[in-house]
Design an enzyme around this catalytic site. Structure first.
Site, mmCIF file in Angstrom:
data_model
loop_
_atom_site.group_PDB
_atom_site.id
_atom_site.type_symbol
_atom_site.label_atom_id
_atom_site.label_comp_id
_atom_site.label_asym_id
_atom_site.label_seq_id
_atom_site.Cartn_x
_atom_site.Cartn_y
_atom_site.Cartn_z
ATOM 1 N N ILE A 119 5.871 0.040 -6.673
ATOM 2 C CA ILE A 119 6.643 -1.181 -6.427
ATOM 3 C C ILE A 119 7.771 -0.763 -5.497
ATOM 4 O O ILE A 119 8.461 0.234 -5.741
ATOM 5 C CB ILE A 119 7.169 -1.819 -7.726
ATOM 6 C CG1 ILE A 119 8.029 -3.057 -7.395
ATOM 7 C CG2 ILE A 119 7.924 -0.834 -8.593
ATOM 8 C CD1 ILE A 119 8.454 -3.858 -8.636
ATOM 9 N N SER A 120 7.939 -1.492 -4.404
ATOM 10 C CA SER A 120 8.931 -1.129 -3.393
ATOM 11 C C SER A 120 10.342 -1.179 -3.951
ATOM 12 O O SER A 120 10.623 -1.835 -4.960
ATOM 13 C CB SER A 120 8.837 -2.074 -2.185
ATOM 14 O OG SER A 120 7.644 -1.881 -1.473
ATOM 15 N N ALA A 121 11.246 -0.478 -3.275
ATOM 16 C CA ALA A 121 12.662 -0.529 -3.624
ATOM 17 C C ALA A 121 13.178 -1.960 -3.439
ATOM 18 O O ALA A 121 12.725 -2.688 -2.550
ATOM 19 C CB ALA A 121 13.451 0.433 -2.741
#
Length: 279
Positions: free
Chosen positions: A113-115
């Site tokens: 999951i992206s930042a």
């Protein structure tokens, strides 16, 4: 899902000492086995590093995280702030991880999951194409967080589609959304997830006003360009080691305009079998 984006103001570093280069490298290598040399960074880098060295209690609540992103310029509009406050990131991060730190998190199957600052960046870039009634496609939907945000913005009269080629991630993202504020949209069908090769898009709900790609392609996939609506916008990382977050606008005559928004580092957009190989 991304690891980095670029620079911010110098004021935070005056309050919080920056980690050494060696410490940064060790952290990223431990996090996602990233190479120690990174591409140039964009505005979010200083607070991205600061977050790693803060205590867990510094960003305990989702609203505090959004306020933090607003302070440093990643969230710039009420539209993006409201949707990121409404869709709680903690519901999309695996147990055992601190959800409100500005860092990418592994979600299994060599995916992340992206930042939060990258989610904010992509939402800001796409917000004008995520109005009520519009259609949005999320390629490499992973945890389902950004797809849920898209669905909240386009509403029940619109359509938000997540494409992911790992069936277990589709099942997990569906469960995540069922616990979130976007659950009614999943139930009524305006939000949906599908197991498919994202490089081929999802023609059934095309054309799309907004397309987001959450992994880096060596070049822009032609099916995605074809499924982008005239007047629509695509945000996609392009490149192999050296990557740029590209913004593609399709003009009314079908031609496209392309610009680079940032240097980034994403996992590759690839086949299911290649993704599941040990890194």
């Amino acid at each position: 899902m991304s690891l980095t984006a670029a620079s911010a103001s110098a004021s935070p570093s005056a309050l919080f000492p920056s980690p050494t280069t060696a410490a940064r490298r060790r952290f990223l290598h431990h996090l996602l086995a990233a190479p120690p040399r990174l591409p140039p960074l964009r505005r979010c880098s200083p607070y991205h590093w600061m977050a790693q060295f803060w205590t867990e209690g510094s960003l305990e609540k989702n609203n505090a995280l959004v306020e933090y992103l607003k302070q440093y310029g990643a969230v710039r509009t009420d539209q993006v702030a409201e949707v990121m406050e409404t869709v709680d990131r903690a519901l999309f991060v695996p147990k055992g991880f601190t959800p409100y730190i500005d860092s990418p998190m592994p979600i299994g199957y060599n995916a992340t999951i992206s930042a939060p600052h990258m989610h904010a960046t992509c939402l800001e870039l796409l917000k004008d194409n995520l109005q009520p009634g519009m259609h949005a496609l999320d390629v490499g939907s992973g945890s389902g967080f950004l797809t849920a945000c898209f669905a909240m913005l386009v509403g029940p009269e619109g359509r938000a589609v997540g494409i992911e080629h790992i069936p277990e991630l589709v099942a997990a993202s569906t469960e995540n959304v069922e616990r979130s504020a976007a659950a009614p949209l999943l139930k009524d069908g305006s939000l949906s997830f599908h197991v498919s090769d994202g490089r081929l898009g999802w023609p059934e709900a095309a054309p799309y006003d907004a397309i987001h790609v959450g992994a880096a392609a060596p070049e822009i996939p032609q099916p995605l360009l074809e499924q982008l609506k005239p007047g629509g916008r695509m945000v996609i990382p392009v490149g192999t080691y050296s990557q740029d977050l590209q913004v593609i606008d399709k003009n009314t005559d079908g031609s496209t305009s392309v610009r680079n928004d940032a240097s980034v580092r994403y996992v590759p957009l690839t086949s299911r079998s290649a993704q599941l190989q040990d890194p």
